[in-house]
Design a protein around this motif. Structure first.
Motif, short mmCIF file in Angstrom:
data_model
loop_
_atom_site.label_atom_id
_atom_site.label_comp_id
_atom_site.label_asym_id
_atom_site.label_seq_id
_atom_site.Cartn_x
_atom_site.Cartn_y
_atom_site.Cartn_z
N TYR A 1 0.86 -1.27 0.01
CA TYR A 1 0.05 0.21 0.05
C TYR A 1 0.89 1.25 0.05
O TYR A 1 0.72 2.37 -0.80
N PRO B 1 -4.31 2.33 -4.89
CA PRO B 1 -3.29 1.73 -3.88
C PRO B 1 -4.06 0.72 -3.01
O PRO B 1 -3.31 -0.38 -2.60
N GLY B 2 -5.45 0.62 -2.69
CA GLY B 2 -5.78 -0.40 -2.15
C GLY B 2 -6.11 -1.63 -2.71
O GLY B 2 -5.61 -2.71 -2.32
N ALA C 1 -2.58 -3.38 -2.75
CA ALA C 1 -2.27 -3.96 -1.26
C ALA C 1 -3.03 -5.10 -1.35
O ALA C 1 -2.56 -6.18 -0.79
N ALA D 1 -8.49 -1.43 0.70
CA ALA D 1 -7.14 -1.16 1.31
C ALA D 1 -7.05 -1.40 2.79
O ALA D 1 -6.20 -2.08 3.53
N SER E 1 -4.30 -0.48 6.46
CA SER E 1 -3.56 0.20 5.43
C SER E 1 -3.67 1.61 5.35
O SER E 1 -3.01 2.45 5.27
#
Length: 271
Positions: free
Chosen positions: A89, A100-101, A104, A228, A232
């Protein structure tokens, strides 16, 4: 959801029983704790007459496979899965990845697949597909399961999700699962190309996302926040530089007063 419901190929075998280790079981789905009756005292136990045909308490612990069923061999989470997810993340945020979620979440699924490689190979062989397809279907099943964590969804929507919408989302997932399972197995029997199988996987994923968004009012950004995870998101500020208009602090730390009666330490001479 049963804690024995570990599946690698979440949609092919049923999206309702997927990977409890990932924390996808919502608190409201946990069974209520039963109230145990109060145990008799030691004195009462000693004075109680033996019951006829009462079972004899064993003097040694039971042996798995002999006195009780052997433990089920099933996938397990990698010991560093959470750290890998957080690192993925942060890296996605640093490179300004728009999702980004999802990055990750995929990193965590990949770590699970690698850690349970033997199970993944067996599942791929049983279904007649590739390991990369098993991983993508595992991601898809877990993503769909995550998307119906209604407590967190309501927080992201800043409002309630009514029971009818929840039921429709669950029905949508069941219907897509049934259709996909039959379609994928038909394609495998027909011996179609890998590209055709991937086209089916991508099509059912896109179908679920769009129909889910239409039902709930969620969007891609909110779904990414959901993937995320809270942990995170807590780490996200670590990747954000401080505002440029904050002036650096000029004064040093406040000196600590010595205790009463203690000598004042001499300042160290520069080396």
């Amino acid at each position: 959801m049963s804690t024995r419901g570990y599946l690698l190929l979440a949609l092919v075998l049923g999206a309702g029983a997927v990977l409890v280790w990932l924390g996808l079981r919502s608190p409201e789905s946990s069974p209520p704790a039963s109230v145990a009756p109060s145990a008799p005292s030691a004195r009462q136990e000693l004075n109680r007459p033996p019951e006829p045909n009462a079972p004899v308490r064993p003097s040694t612990p039971p042996v798995p496979g002999r006195d009780e069923p052997p433990p089920i061999d099933e996938p397990s989470p990698p010991p560093n899965g959470v750290a890998l997810r957080l690192a993925a993340y942060q890296q996605a945020v640093e490179r300004q990845d728009p999702r980004p979620g999802e990055q990750a979440f995929r990193a965590m699924v990949s770590a699970f697949m690698e850690y349970n490689h033997r199970f993944a190979v067996a599942q791929a062989e049983a279904e007649g597909i590739g390991l990369d397809e098993v991983e993508e279907l595992t991601y898809f099943g877990l993503m769909a399961q995550e998307s119906q964590r209604w407590g967190e969804v309501e927080q992201l929507l800043d409002g309630p999700v009514d029971p009818e919408t929840r039921a429709q989302a669950a029905t949508l997932l069941d219907e897509l699962n049934t259709e996909f399972k039959q379609s994928m197995r038909d394609l495998v029997k027909e011996g179609v190309s890998v590209e055709d199988r991937w086209a089916l996987i991508r099509s059912v994923q896109e179908d679920y996302r769009q129909r889910y968004f239409d039902l709930t009012g969620m969007d891609e950004d909110q779904l990414d926040d959901l993937l995320a995870g809270d942990a995170s998101r807590d780490y996200a500020p670590g990747s954000t530089p401080p505002p440029e208009d904050i002036e650096p602090r000029q004064d040093g730390p406040v000196p600590i007063e010595p205790r009463q009666g203690e000598p004042v330490p001499e300042p160290e001479s520069p080396r």
